[in-house]
Design a protein around this motif. Sequence first.
Motif, short mmCIF file in Angstrom:
data_model
loop_
_atom_site.label_atom_id
_atom_site.label_comp_id
_atom_site.label_asym_id
_atom_site.label_seq_id
_atom_site.Cartn_x
_atom_site.Cartn_y
_atom_site.Cartn_z
N THR A 170 68.67 22.32 29.04
CA THR A 170 68.06 23.64 28.99
C THR A 170 66.83 23.65 29.89
OG1 THR A 170 68.81 23.93 26.71
CG2 THR A 170 67.10 25.43 27.50
N ASN A 239 78.79 32.97 20.39
CA ASN A 239 77.94 33.20 19.22
C ASN A 239 76.57 32.58 19.45
OD1 ASN A 239 80.30 33.88 17.08
ND2 ASN A 239 80.91 32.10 18.31
N ALA A 240 75.55 33.21 18.88
CA ALA A 240 74.20 32.64 18.88
C ALA A 240 73.45 33.21 17.69
CB ALA A 240 73.47 32.95 20.18
N LEU A 254 71.79 37.90 26.64
CA LEU A 254 72.47 36.61 26.74
C LEU A 254 73.52 36.72 27.85
CD1 LEU A 254 72.96 35.88 22.93
CD2 LEU A 254 71.00 35.34 24.38
N GLN A 288 72.86 36.88 13.29
CA GLN A 288 73.93 36.34 14.13
C GLN A 288 74.34 37.35 15.19
OE1 GLN A 288 77.28 34.73 12.02
NE2 GLN A 288 78.61 34.69 13.85
N SER A 290 77.45 37.87 17.94
CA SER A 290 78.78 37.39 18.33
C SER A 290 79.46 38.45 19.16
CB SER A 290 79.64 37.08 17.09
OG SER A 290 79.10 36.03 16.33
N LEU A 311 69.50 32.70 28.68
CA LEU A 311 68.78 33.46 27.67
C LEU A 311 67.67 34.21 28.39
CD1 LEU A 311 68.23 30.36 25.34
CD2 LEU A 311 70.29 31.80 25.45
N VAL A 331 66.23 31.44 19.67
CA VAL A 331 67.69 31.26 19.81
C VAL A 331 68.06 29.92 19.21
CG1 VAL A 331 69.64 31.22 21.40
CG2 VAL A 331 67.58 32.50 22.00
N ASP A 332 69.20 29.86 18.53
CA ASP A 332 69.68 28.60 17.99
C ASP A 332 71.20 28.62 17.88
OD1 ASP A 332 69.52 26.04 17.05
OD2 ASP A 332 68.50 26.53 15.19
N TYR A 333 71.78 27.45 17.87
CA TYR A 333 73.20 27.19 17.60
C TYR A 333 74.09 28.10 18.45
CZ TYR A 333 76.89 25.10 14.79
OH TYR A 333 77.97 24.37 14.36
N VAL A 334 74.06 27.91 19.75
CA VAL A 334 74.91 28.64 20.68
C VAL A 334 76.29 28.00 20.66
CG1 VAL A 334 75.17 29.41 23.06
CG2 VAL A 334 72.88 29.13 22.08
N THR A 335 77.32 28.78 20.36
CA THR A 335 78.64 28.22 20.03
C THR A 335 79.76 29.11 20.55
OG1 THR A 335 77.63 27.50 17.95
CG2 THR A 335 80.01 27.29 18.12
#
Length: 344
Positions: A170, A239-240, A254, A288, A290, A311, A331-335
């Motif tokens: 990052t 998803n984020a 995003l 969330q 998505s 981002l 921002v967290d857990y970008v999936t």
Amino acid sequence: MRPTHDSDTTHRPNRLTRGCALALLLSAALLGCDHATESAGPSLIVRFGEFDLQEPLSASQDMVDFAAGESVSFAARFNKPVNWIVEITGQESGAVRRIEGFSSELTEENARWIGGTTQLPLFREEAAEAALIIPDEESDTTRVTISVLTPRLYPGEVVTGFEDDEEAVTTLRNFEFELDAASGPSMEVPAAEGETFYLLRGTDTVVDNFFVGLAEITSPSDDGYFTVPTNVPENLFFNAFLYNFGSSNTIAILDVVVDANGNGTFEDGTDAIFGSGDIRLEEPGWSQFSLSVSEFGLTEAQTQQIVAVRLVLISDNNTQPDPREPVDFGVDYVTFTSGGPLRL
């Protein structure tokens, strides 16, 4: 997230309703009801009689390994069917999972926890307290404590959770040095997943271009592309988790970046950037985001060439006062997930 069992909101008698029902029942008995009416009497007495907690809340185990597929079942018993809630709260993360129902007892079938959450953050390796709540009755709440040995594993391909051991790179980019020193990996509030999230914060005061800053996430793979669980754009979801600190002038964007020249390296100005559009965060705290990549505009071939995620922090000049206020989001857990948004 939809609870395991939705509560029955059509049966919430108050004390007046209860009194009327009992009065009608007694009147029917005094007047000499026929056989059909008498057969309904016992169920009405049970339904509107005094509540009694006959068996307090208990859990099937006091330690659970969700990553190994284990679960926890709750048990309790009442003298009549009631609305009930089991509310489980992570003691470190603040994560909350609610299981709701309407019945005279809690069982493995109607009160089982597989590690998911109703209200972000996600659960961690931590102690969690489960409380039994009977909303319509005057009853003491009973509680049990459960040790989460390992949290639940969620399906999908994780781009990054911004933890120290992540391999995804990052890189923070600044527009006219408008980001402040807090921007970057952060523990300012409990992360949505794990210990760390990524913070973008600054003030659009140097150059009137409304861009404040951005972060680029690039793949650690040998070919430079992110692994995705499906190449069907309509079924591939980005998803984020996004954190709203309450700054009303913040706009988040995003981007999914597709390699345009096949060299496996993100090149600004060359590669194709597909944006989410303006995201305005409504409620303070974690939520969330998505969206399928088909809604970003990617084709099937482009799903195999995702070379970066960006981002972007923007200040909404149309709503900013004078002088301008800081804007920020986390921002967290970008999936990437397949078949639908990430299910908590």
